[in-house]
Design a protein around this motif. Structure first.
Motif, mmCIF file in Angstrom:
data_model
loop_
_atom_site.group_PDB
_atom_site.id
_atom_site.type_symbol
_atom_site.label_atom_id
_atom_site.label_comp_id
_atom_site.label_asym_id
_atom_site.label_seq_id
_atom_site.Cartn_x
_atom_site.Cartn_y
_atom_site.Cartn_z
ATOM 1 N N GLU A 1 2.962 -3.509 17.002
ATOM 2 C CA GLU A 1 1.832 -2.770 16.427
ATOM 3 C C GLU A 1 2.273 -1.992 15.179
ATOM 4 O OE1 GLU A 1 0.915 -3.567 20.705
ATOM 5 O OE2 GLU A 1 2.654 -2.803 19.620
ATOM 6 N N GLU A 2 3.445 -1.384 15.250
ATOM 7 C CA GLU A 2 3.966 -0.677 14.077
ATOM 8 C C GLU A 2 4.255 -1.649 12.942
ATOM 9 O OE1 GLU A 2 6.279 2.910 16.526
ATOM 10 O OE2 GLU A 2 7.423 1.307 15.548
ATOM 11 N N LEU A 3 4.747 -2.831 13.279
ATOM 12 C CA LEU A 3 5.048 -3.828 12.250
ATOM 13 C C LEU A 3 3.774 -4.337 11.593
ATOM 14 C CD1 LEU A 3 7.094 -5.576 10.774
ATOM 15 C CD2 LEU A 3 6.943 -7.226 12.659
ATOM 16 N N VAL A 4 2.743 -4.610 12.378
ATOM 17 C CA VAL A 4 1.466 -5.062 11.825
ATOM 18 C C VAL A 4 0.902 -4.010 10.869
ATOM 19 C CG1 VAL A 4 -0.943 -5.593 12.387
ATOM 20 C CG2 VAL A 4 0.915 -6.623 13.720
ATOM 21 N N ASP A 5 0.990 -2.749 11.261
ATOM 22 C CA ASP A 5 0.524 -1.677 10.379
ATOM 23 C C ASP A 5 1.320 -1.668 9.078
ATOM 24 O OD1 ASP A 5 -0.906 0.977 9.850
ATOM 25 O OD2 ASP A 5 1.198 1.602 9.807
ATOM 26 N N ALA A 6 2.637 -1.840 9.158
ATOM 27 C CA ALA A 6 3.473 -1.849 7.957
ATOM 28 C C ALA A 6 3.111 -3.017 7.042
ATOM 29 C CB ALA A 6 4.944 -1.923 8.351
ATOM 30 N N ILE A 7 2.795 -4.157 7.633
ATOM 31 C CA ILE A 7 2.419 -5.333 6.841
ATOM 32 C C ILE A 7 1.067 -5.119 6.170
ATOM 33 C CG2 ILE A 7 1.714 -7.756 7.029
ATOM 34 C CD1 ILE A 7 3.892 -8.049 9.205
ATOM 35 N N ARG A 8 0.094 -4.619 6.914
ATOM 36 C CA ARG A 8 -1.256 -4.474 6.371
ATOM 37 C C ARG A 8 -1.337 -3.424 5.278
ATOM 38 N NH1 ARG A 8 -4.592 -5.125 12.109
ATOM 39 N NH2 ARG A 8 -4.648 -7.410 12.065
ATOM 40 N N ARG A 9 -0.528 -2.374 5.377
ATOM 41 C CA ARG A 9 -0.582 -1.350 4.325
ATOM 42 C C ARG A 9 0.482 -1.574 3.250
ATOM 43 N NH1 ARG A 9 2.982 2.922 4.980
ATOM 44 N NH2 ARG A 9 4.193 2.952 6.905
ATOM 45 N N LEU A 10 1.147 -2.742 3.306
ATOM 46 C CA LEU A 10 2.089 -3.195 2.282
ATOM 47 C C LEU A 10 3.367 -2.382 2.227
ATOM 48 C CD1 LEU A 10 -0.338 -4.110 -0.656
ATOM 49 C CD2 LEU A 10 0.294 -5.449 1.352
ATOM 50 N N ALA A 11 3.741 -1.764 3.340
ATOM 51 C CA ALA A 11 5.062 -1.148 3.404
ATOM 52 C C ALA A 11 6.131 -2.223 3.335
ATOM 53 C CB ALA A 11 5.210 -0.328 4.687
ATOM 54 N N VAL A 12 5.815 -3.398 3.870
ATOM 55 C CA VAL A 12 6.640 -4.591 3.672
ATOM 56 C C VAL A 12 5.706 -5.680 3.172
ATOM 57 C CG1 VAL A 12 6.416 -5.278 6.110
ATOM 58 C CG2 VAL A 12 8.260 -6.222 4.703
ATOM 59 N N ARG A 13 6.120 -6.387 2.121
ATOM 60 C CA ARG A 13 5.262 -7.385 1.479
ATOM 61 C C ARG A 13 6.170 -8.358 0.729
ATOM 62 N NH1 ARG A 13 6.849 -6.338 -2.914
ATOM 63 N NH2 ARG A 13 5.947 -8.293 -3.689
ATOM 64 N N GLY A 14 5.560 -9.413 0.232
ATOM 65 C CA GLY A 14 6.320 -10.480 -0.398
ATOM 66 C C GLY A 14 6.490 -11.617 0.599
ATOM 67 N N ALA A 15 6.177 -12.842 0.169
ATOM 68 C CA ALA A 15 6.129 -13.961 1.110
ATOM 69 C C ALA A 15 7.419 -14.155 1.910
ATOM 70 C CB ALA A 15 5.751 -15.246 0.368
ATOM 71 N N PRO A 16 8.599 -14.202 1.279
ATOM 72 C CA PRO A 16 9.807 -14.396 2.080
ATOM 73 C C PRO A 16 10.066 -13.245 3.053
ATOM 74 C CG PRO A 16 10.223 -14.919 -0.220
ATOM 75 C CD PRO A 16 8.894 -14.243 -0.165
ATOM 76 N N ALA A 17 9.858 -12.009 2.604
ATOM 77 C CA ALA A 17 10.063 -10.862 3.492
ATOM 78 C C ALA A 17 9.102 -10.903 4.666
ATOM 79 C CB ALA A 17 9.905 -9.553 2.719
#
Length: 341
Positions: free
Chosen positions: A32-48
């Motif tokens: 759940e924490e990871l999904v939140d980080a992805i959706r708010r672009l804390a982590v982004r970029g296709a390979p990452a």
């Protein structure tokens, strides 16, 4: 610098929303924490995102009952629809989990991470070699890029920005030009920060200045990343990429897509089949929480556009160079083996 890694049983990643002012790390203990980080672009970029997806499966497998793990993994897989790497990373680690349990899922996730590091190094070599072929009389190059395709978008080094990094290391970079990349300024905030970290000479330009900069001869090549490459070579990337390709075609400037082989999606025949994520009005109608439009304004906010294959000079992956200008397409030629695990 690693954008994302597995540390002591959990995921640690750089919070890209805090840059360039602060280098902050997030310790992620749940999907759940990871999904939140992805959706708010804390982590982004296709390979990452591919690495994040695989590590998210390992996280769920290690901490949840199998049925519950699969529920949250499905949510993770759908967190961002355009980039193919997120789903591929999830599927790779999930297949390993099905075969061998949590330990196998983690082994597969770490392989995805290590494969990405190796892929970025290979792309940098292939990309600079191709530029040598395309621009043999230019000893030092001014190159333009959009969004962020560096270490922050992968694990280390990056894709298009990884090529720029190698040009700089080889003494062949005259200047990098980074589009600011509206609406969230990934170019101005992230790419400029990475260029500064590597000591490379650079300028930031507003997105709408890119076309005239290209057309007036100020750019030797355009290098961009990709979130999904269709079987025919059509390429989805950050919104604004299509405009760069049109200007580059008009000016006869090489336009290179640099992305790992895993971004090539042979199940997607062409660009018209690529789902384009719309991120809603908030990012366009406000900035840093401050409203910049009338209160009742709404916005269209496509996060990506699709560049047709006939506007792309070549696609550079870790496995090959696909010369679209010679009518090659990604669906042709040998395909590498999938991730181990």
């Amino acid at each position: 610098m690693r954008t994302i890694d597995w540390v002591s049983g959990h995921i640690r990643l750089i919070d890209q929303t805090a840059l360039p002012g602060t280098v902050a790390y997030l310790d992620v203990h749940t999907v759940e924490e990871l999904v939140d980080a992805i959706r708010r672009l804390a982590v982004r970029g296709a390979p990452a995102l591919g690495v994040a997806g695989a590590m998210g499966v390992a996280l769920a497998a290690a901490n949840l009952p199998a049925d519950r793990a699969r529920e949250v993994i499905a949510t993770l897989r759908a967190a961002r629809p355009t980039a193919v790497n997120l789903a591929l990373g999830v599927d790779t680690a999930l297949a390993a989990f099905d075969r061998g349990g949590a330990a196998a899922a983690l082994e597969a996730a770490l392989t995805v991470r290590d494969d990405d590091i190796a892929a970025c190094r290979a792309m940098a070599r292939r990309g600079t070699a191709l530029l040598d072929q395309l621009l043999p009389h230019r000893s030092r190059l001014t190159v333009l890029t959009i969004c962020n395709t560096g270490a922050l978008a992968s694990v280390e080094h990056g894709t298009a920005l990884g090529v720029i990094e190698k040009l700089h290391a080889d003494g062949r970079l005259h200047r990098a030009v980074a589009c600011e990349t509206r609406p969230l300024l990934q170019g101005a905030r992230l790419t400029a920060w990475e260029l500064r970290q590597m000591g490379a000479p650079y300028d930031v330009i507003v997105d709408s200045a890119a076309a005239i900069t290209i057309l007036r001869g100020g750019i030797d090549a355009v290098l961009v990343g990709a979130d999904r490459i269709a079987a025919n070579g059509d390429t989805a990337n950050k919104i604004g990429t299509l405009g760069l390709a049109l200007a580059a075609a008009r000016a006869s400037v090489p336009f290179l897509v640099v992305a790992p082989e895993t971004t090539v999606d042979l199940e997607t025949a062409g660009g018209e089949a690529i789902e384009i994520e719309d991120r809603g009005s908030a990012e366009v109608c406000a900035f840093h929480g401050i409203r910049t439009t009338p209160d009742d304004a709404t916005a269209r906010n496509p996060a990506f556009d699709v560049t047709p294959a006939d506007l792309i000079t070549a696609i550079v992956t870790d496995q090959r160079v696909i010369d679209l200008s010679a009518n090659e397409i990604p669906a042709e030629g040998p395909r590498p083996a999938q991730h181990a695990g």
